[in-house]
Design a protein around this motif. Sequence first.
Motif, PDB file in Angstrom:
ATOM      1  N   GLY A 174       0.830  -1.194   0.000  1.00  0.00           N
ATOM      2  CA  GLY A 174       0.000   0.000   0.000  1.00  0.00           C
ATOM      3  C   GLY A 174       0.861   1.238   0.000  1.00  0.00           C
ATOM      4  O   GLY A 174       2.044   1.179   0.359  1.00  0.00           O
ATOM      5  N   LEU A 175       0.282   2.353  -0.421  1.00  0.00           N
ATOM      6  CA  LEU A 175       1.064   3.585  -0.478  1.00  0.00           C
ATOM      7  C   LEU A 175       0.186   4.794  -0.199  1.00  0.00           C
ATOM      8  O   LEU A 175      -1.033   4.754  -0.359  1.00  0.00           O
ATOM      9  N   VAL A 176       0.850   5.844   0.223  1.00  0.00           N
ATOM     10  CA  VAL A 176       0.213   7.141   0.427  1.00  0.00           C
ATOM     11  C   VAL A 176       0.954   8.154  -0.432  1.00  0.00           C
ATOM     12  O   VAL A 176       2.185   8.218  -0.413  1.00  0.00           O
ATOM     13  N   VAL A 177       0.208   8.905  -1.212  1.00  0.00           N
ATOM     14  CA  VAL A 177       0.782   9.977  -2.021  1.00  0.00           C
ATOM     15  C   VAL A 177       0.579  11.294  -1.281  1.00  0.00           C
ATOM     16  O   VAL A 177      -0.461  11.506  -0.644  1.00  0.00           O
ATOM     17  N   LEU A 178       1.577  12.130  -1.324  1.00  0.00           N
ATOM     18  CA  LEU A 178       1.521  13.409  -0.631  1.00  0.00           C
ATOM     19  C   LEU A 178       2.150  14.479  -1.508  1.00  0.00           C
ATOM     20  O   LEU A 178       3.158  14.231  -2.163  1.00  0.00           O
ATOM     21  N   HIS A 179       1.526  15.646  -1.558  1.00  0.00           N
ATOM     22  CA  HIS A 179       2.180  16.765  -2.220  1.00  0.00           C
ATOM     23  C   HIS A 179       1.779  18.073  -1.562  1.00  0.00           C
ATOM     24  O   HIS A 179       0.852  18.128  -0.753  1.00  0.00           O
ATOM     25  N   ASN A 180       2.541  19.120  -1.858  1.00  0.00           N
ATOM     26  CA  ASN A 180       2.330  20.415  -1.219  1.00  0.00           C
ATOM     27  C   ASN A 180       1.658  21.396  -2.173  1.00  0.00           C
ATOM     28  O   ASN A 180       1.757  21.272  -3.398  1.00  0.00           O
ATOM     29  N   HIS A 181       0.980  22.366  -1.596  1.00  0.00           N
ATOM     30  CA  HIS A 181       0.449  23.520  -2.322  1.00  0.00           C
ATOM     31  C   HIS A 181       1.154  24.757  -1.774  1.00  0.00           C
ATOM     32  O   HIS A 181       0.842  25.208  -0.668  1.00  0.00           O
ATOM     33  N   PRO A 182       2.128  25.313  -2.505  1.00  0.00           N
ATOM     34  CA  PRO A 182       2.856  26.484  -2.007  1.00  0.00           C
ATOM     35  C   PRO A 182       1.952  27.669  -1.661  1.00  0.00           C
ATOM     36  O   PRO A 182       2.303  28.486  -0.823  1.00  0.00           O
ATOM     37  N   SER A 183       0.793  27.747  -2.301  1.00  0.00           N
ATOM     38  CA  SER A 183      -0.130  28.858  -2.038  1.00  0.00           C
ATOM     39  C   SER A 183      -0.714  28.799  -0.632  1.00  0.00           C
ATOM     40  O   SER A 183      -1.201  29.805  -0.109  1.00  0.00           O
ATOM     41  N   GLY A 184      -0.692  27.612  -0.018  1.00  0.00           N
ATOM     42  CA  GLY A 184      -1.297  27.438   1.296  1.00  0.00           C
ATOM     43  C   GLY A 184      -2.740  26.968   1.235  1.00  0.00           C
ATOM     44  O   GLY A 184      -3.306  26.547   2.242  1.00  0.00           O
ATOM     45  N   ASP A 185      -3.356  27.038   0.051  1.00  0.00           N
ATOM     46  CA  ASP A 185      -4.734  26.580  -0.141  1.00  0.00           C
ATOM     47  C   ASP A 185      -4.710  25.077  -0.395  1.00  0.00           C
ATOM     48  O   ASP A 185      -4.209  24.622  -1.427  1.00  0.00           O
TER      49      ASP A 185
END
Length: 233
Positions: A174-185
């Motif tokens: 199993g896996l979890v994908v994660l990413h960021n939103h630089p805008s903060g939204d």
Amino acid sequence: MTHFKISDMAEQSKPCEKALQFGIRSLSDSELLAVILRSGVPGANAIHLSEQILSLHPVYKGLMGLNYLTADELRTLPGVGNVKAVQILAVSELSRRISREETREEVRLNDPGSIADYFREEVRYLQKERVYALFFNTAGVLLRESMISEGTVDRSLASPREIYREALRVGATGLVVLHNHPSGDVEPSSMDLEMTRQIRSAGEIIGIRLLDHIIIGGSTYVSFSERGLLHEI
């Protein structure tokens, strides 16, 4: 303006001697950085150079600014070359790694908040979107984490092929994908939803489940599993 060499300062004013006599916490931010830099540049001792570095970023001043400075920006300071630029970047990187080590043991597969906390220091200062994958075994133990791709300010590019090639290599179930939103939204965009659909579909074919997709922005996060979005896609 002439700046005395640190060696010309009174003993109790020299950063190393001051730390030994009064404790490391007695040092100011610029004195702490000066201890790491060890030497200044022509016309500026290590303390004055540290003050310049801490005020270099146009928006973020002080220690916070170290997280946003690049090697190119640091080299704009007279006398700062590759070695000193790397020394300075190492300070913020050490800080991030210490923070992550403190939270690594708290990572729980069934707790998206703990995963978000683990990655927050890694992504909070990024100016571009970056996609990570966390790979787990059947017992929910974190096997490995990998950066999959880096996109632009408002767009991340993640290939299911790259994700599942790594998942198969480490034997993940199993896996979890994660990413960021630089805008903060942290609200998922249509592209985020489509990327999640593609990753989940690819995983169903080869028998590796997409357990969650987490978006981090500033101090907040959104978990697709908590919102029930994985079942709606």
